[in-house]
Scaffold this motif. Structure first.
Motif, PDB file in Angstrom:
ATOM      1  N   ALA A 227      64.563 -13.356-119.646  1.00  0.00           N
ATOM      2  CA  ALA A 227      65.225 -12.821-120.839  1.00  0.00           C
ATOM      3  C   ALA A 227      65.198 -11.301-120.842  1.00  0.00           C
ATOM      4  CB  ALA A 227      64.558 -13.368-122.103  1.00  0.00           C
ATOM      5  N   ASP A 228      64.093 -10.718-120.400  1.00  0.00           N
ATOM      6  CA  ASP A 228      63.989  -9.253-120.364  1.00  0.00           C
ATOM      7  C   ASP A 228      64.987  -8.657-119.371  1.00  0.00           C
ATOM      8  OD1 ASP A 228      61.969  -9.424-122.226  1.00  0.00           O
ATOM      9  OD2 ASP A 228      60.343  -9.268-120.749  1.00  0.00           O
ATOM     10  N   VAL A 229      65.204  -9.336-118.242  1.00  0.00           N
ATOM     11  CA  VAL A 229      66.179  -8.860-117.250  1.00  0.00           C
ATOM     12  C   VAL A 229      67.588  -8.910-117.833  1.00  0.00           C
ATOM     13  CG1 VAL A 229      67.240  -9.345-115.013  1.00  0.00           C
ATOM     14  CG2 VAL A 229      64.760  -9.524-115.286  1.00  0.00           C
ATOM     15  N   ILE A 230      67.947 -10.048-118.439  1.00  0.00           N
ATOM     16  CA  ILE A 230      69.293 -10.199-118.993  1.00  0.00           C
ATOM     17  C   ILE A 230      69.512  -9.234-120.156  1.00  0.00           C
ATOM     18  CG2 ILE A 230      70.801 -11.809-120.242  1.00  0.00           C
ATOM     19  CD1 ILE A 230      69.671 -14.045-118.491  1.00  0.00           C
ATOM     20  N   ALA A 231      68.473  -8.988-120.940  1.00  0.00           N
ATOM     21  CA  ALA A 231      68.606  -8.052-122.060  1.00  0.00           C
ATOM     22  C   ALA A 231      68.990  -6.659-121.569  1.00  0.00           C
ATOM     23  CB  ALA A 231      67.288  -7.988-122.851  1.00  0.00           C
TER      24      ALA A 231
END
Length: 239
Positions: A227-231
């Motif tokens: 999720a942190d990467v996609i954010a």
């Protein structure tokens, strides 16, 4: 040709900017010199007497059009590339949760928050080609995804058979009836808990966690990392 140039957009557009400025300056100097000459003619007459020098003006206009096309093509190219990258990351994230059993059922969704209506709308999906969920939106506080969004941490949930009975017919029609497991993590803008998340990364399956070979604590941590990467990609897109 435009696509080839756009891949080298920074040096090319910089060169076009300098060339446009130089040609504009040259054209202006020629025009003003005609007006300030011994005859002292006006702007209209001077403009009409430039003859072939008008080619400079046409060249400046052509360069401006080219620069505009390069900039807009670059924006479209980068937008498409980032969408493709998010799709691939979503696929890789889903497979990482059930590896090495990558043939087992699991779906992935990137849901982006929309302030108008206080909703989470599905923006990207994996393995949900014919499912209603890939094109719908939900209340921002709904379900496991809503918990992850409002509580701002990863949430794991296993759903009992018949869990849809608590919802109205309109909402039930938007949810796969056989989903048994959901795991979601917020798409955080920053580490500041006062900042509302961009949305939620969600995975679900018709199988329970142990049937997928999934360890719950490790899965929650892994989903949050994805999720942190996609954010960060969504932030780069200006979402």
């Amino acid at each position: 040709m435009i696509e080839w140039i756009s891949r080298r957009a920074n040096p090319v557009t910089l060169g076009i900017t300098f060339l446009t400025a130089a040609l504009t300056g040259l054209y202006t100097n020629i025009l003003t010199s005609r007006m300030d000459g011994d005859r002292g003619i006006g702007f209209g007459e001077a403009f009409g007497n430039l003859g072939l020098w008008h080619g400079l003006l046409l060249l400046v206009v052509a360069l401006l059009v080219l620069q505009y096309r390069i900039s807009t093509h670059t924006e479209r190219f980068l937008g498409t590339q980032s969408d493709d990258l998010i799709d691939e990351i979503l696929k890789a994230a889903a497979q990482s949760l059930i590896f090495p059993n990558t043939h087992r059922n699991i779906r992935g969704f990137v849901k982006v928050y929309e302030p108008r209506g206080d909703q989470l709308r599905v923006r990207y999906s994996h393995n949900a080609y014919a499912d209603a969920e890939r094109i719908v939106s939900y209340p921002a506080s709904f379900g496991v995804s809503g918990q992850a969004f409002t509580q701002q941490h990863a949430v794991f949930g296993e759903l009992a058979p018949g869990h849809l009975d608590q919802y109205g017919p309109e909402l039930r029609a938007q949810i796969h009836p056989d989903i048994r497991m959901v795991i979601a993590a917020p798409l955080m803008r920053s580490v500041d808990a006062r900042t509302r998340p961009l949305g939620v990364l969600t995975f679900d399956s018709t199988l329970l966690a142990h049937e997928l070979g999934m360890e719950k604590p490790e899965a929650k941590a892994l989903v949050q990392q994805w999720a942190d990467v996609i954010a960060q990609l969504l932030i780069a897109k200006g979402i």
